[in-house]
Design a protein around this motif. Structure first.
Motif, PDB file in Angstrom:
ATOM      1  N   MET A 170      47.141  -3.484  34.195  1.00 50.99           N
ATOM      2  CA  MET A 170      45.742  -3.927  34.126  1.00 50.99           C
ATOM      3  C   MET A 170      45.591  -4.995  33.054  1.00 50.99           C
ATOM      4  N   LYS A 171      45.029  -6.125  33.433  1.00 48.29           N
ATOM      5  CA  LYS A 171      44.784  -7.214  32.492  1.00 48.29           C
ATOM      6  C   LYS A 171      43.326  -7.197  32.052  1.00 48.29           C
ATOM      7  N   LYS A 172      43.107  -7.408  30.759  1.00 50.82           N
ATOM      8  CA  LYS A 172      41.757  -7.498  30.227  1.00 50.82           C
ATOM      9  C   LYS A 172      41.288  -8.950  30.288  1.00 50.82           C
ATOM     10  N   ALA A 173      40.062  -9.137  30.772  1.00 52.29           N
ATOM     11  CA  ALA A 173      39.543 -10.493  30.958  1.00 52.29           C
ATOM     12  C   ALA A 173      38.234 -10.692  30.223  1.00 52.29           C
ATOM     13  N   ALA A 174      37.979 -11.938  29.863  1.00 50.63           N
ATOM     14  CA  ALA A 174      36.693 -12.355  29.302  1.00 50.63           C
ATOM     15  C   ALA A 174      36.185 -13.538  30.093  1.00 50.63           C
ATOM     16  N   GLU A 193      41.607  -4.700  41.459  1.00 52.02           N
ATOM     17  CA  GLU A 193      42.299  -3.512  40.959  1.00 52.02           C
ATOM     18  C   GLU A 193      43.031  -3.762  39.648  1.00 52.02           C
ATOM     19  N   TYR A 194      43.417  -5.021  39.385  1.00 54.13           N
ATOM     20  CA  TYR A 194      44.290  -5.309  38.258  1.00 54.13           C
ATOM     21  C   TYR A 194      43.621  -6.072  37.119  1.00 54.13           C
ATOM     22  N   ILE A 195      42.340  -6.376  37.243  1.00 56.88           N
ATOM     23  CA  ILE A 195      41.614  -7.078  36.176  1.00 56.88           C
ATOM     24  C   ILE A 195      40.433  -6.231  35.739  1.00 56.88           C
ATOM     25  N   HIS A 196      40.308  -6.035  34.447  1.00 54.31           N
ATOM     26  CA  HIS A 196      39.143  -5.335  33.887  1.00 54.31           C
ATOM     27  C   HIS A 196      38.339  -6.329  33.062  1.00 54.31           C
TER      28      HIS A 196
END
Length: 346
Positions: free
Chosen positions: A1-5, A25-28
């Motif tokens: 899971m990658k954290k995004a801004a 599914e893979y970006i929060h």
């Protein structure tokens, strides 16, 4: 899971990014940054986000941000990203810029068309043009992506194979573009006022549109010579959707059926380009809310012209959807992850 801004959290591009990331599914989505509206709740501007986005928007602190997230989407007006990217070069953060700051390789050309100082050369050299159908291999290894503009996405995808395969002359190329009002952004103006737009059709930025050098730059790479397009944009009274109708002089007696076959082969591995059968042409409703680009053709023997019609949703394939597509490729995920939804209809 990658954290995004997301930087620039209140514009239409950002809102579409939020919708798409919510299904990924893979970006929060870790943070939404807004210079003008920090500490405020996004759902106070966009009530449809109630129960989805609870944390208030934050003020930009670039040094701490690059330690807290893996991906930054820049959904900002032109002129912002070029100041921030140099501060992120020494980090491992993936940067995807939805503005036009990194699209033009020539600093002089950028300053002529955008009427402002260009990004530092180090940032321009680092950026990869994020059109997956043409530059997928470069995108795989990139850390900075310059997301294409909406009109250039439609125009380049429509014209590139015909130019590269030399079935049309590189000059003159005529591009007639029409877009819904969301392409102008959320900030109101006299041009986008309901009374000015409703029941109206207007050409704008004739000969001065900032997407002209972007289109010309990348079409020129198809033929290894300068392409100078005639590009005219029109504002139409609908919310979203974009169509480019394009004209190029045929170099050979190819039929419409032959053009369709050529394009199907060219985009065989491009999941978001759909080629229409002979006699069918796309409309904006066919791609509404989706990441598809639909393309149709007519080889006109009477005028010796190839007519190409290319339709996209300006906020998805023309902005946020293409940004997610690029993020997928950069991270080795399936290219269409989070984007494989059926277009909304009617």
């Amino acid at each position: 899971m990658k954290k995004a801004a997301i930087i620039g959290g209140t514009g239409y591009g950002a809102i579409e990014l939020i919708r798409l990331i919510q299904m990924h599914e893979y970006i929060h989505l870790e943070k939404i940054i807004s210079h003008s509206q920090h500490k405020k709740q996004l759902y106070s501007f966009y009530p449809h986000l109630t129960n989805f986005i609870d944390d208030p928007m934050e003020e930009l602190e670039i040094d701490s941000l690059k330690e807290e997230v893996d991906i930054i989407f820049f959904a900002t007006p032109a002129g912002v990203t070029k100041k921030l990217i140099p501060k992120l070069i020494d980090s491992s953060v993936q940067c995807i810029d939805l503005s036009g700051d990194l699209r033009i390789s020539s600093r002089e050309q950028y300053e002529h068309w955008y009427k402002g100082e260009a990004a530092p050369q180090v940032a321009l050299d680092l950026a990869v043009y994020g059109m997956p159908e043409l530059y997928k291999e470069q995108i795989k290894g990139a850390r900075v992506i310059s997301n294409p503009g909406c009109f250039p996405t439609s125009a380049i995808l429509g014209l590139y194979p015909a130019l590269e395969q030399k079935i049309i002359q590189p000059n003159p190329i005529i591009i007639d573009g029409k877009t819904g009002v969301s392409g102008a952004g959320r900030t109101p103006s006299a041009m986008t006022h309901f009374s000015e737009t409703n029941d109206n059709l207007k050409a704008y930025k004739i000969g001065k549109h900032q997407h002209i050098p972007e289109i010309d730059q990348y079409l020129s790479t198809a033929v290894n010579e300068q392409v100078s397009s005639v590009f005219t944009t029109h504002l139409i009274p609908m919310t979203r959707g974009l169509v480019c109708t394009m004209y190029g002089q045929l170099t050979e007696g190819i039929t419409t059926e032959g053009v369709v076959s050529l394009y199907k082969n060219y985009y065989e591995s491009a999941p978001f380009v759909r080629i229409r059968p002979e006699g069918e042409f796309p409309v904006t409703k066919d791609v509404y809310g989706s990441n598809f680009c639909d393309i149709g053709f007519y080889a006109d023997k009477r005028t010796n012209q190839l007519i190409i019609v290319s339709a996209i949703d300006n906020l998805v394939k023309g902005a946020a959807g293409q940004a997610i597509q690029n993020a997928n490729i950069m991270n080795g995920w399936e290219e269409g992850h989070g984007l494989n939804s059926i277009p909304m209809y009617p």
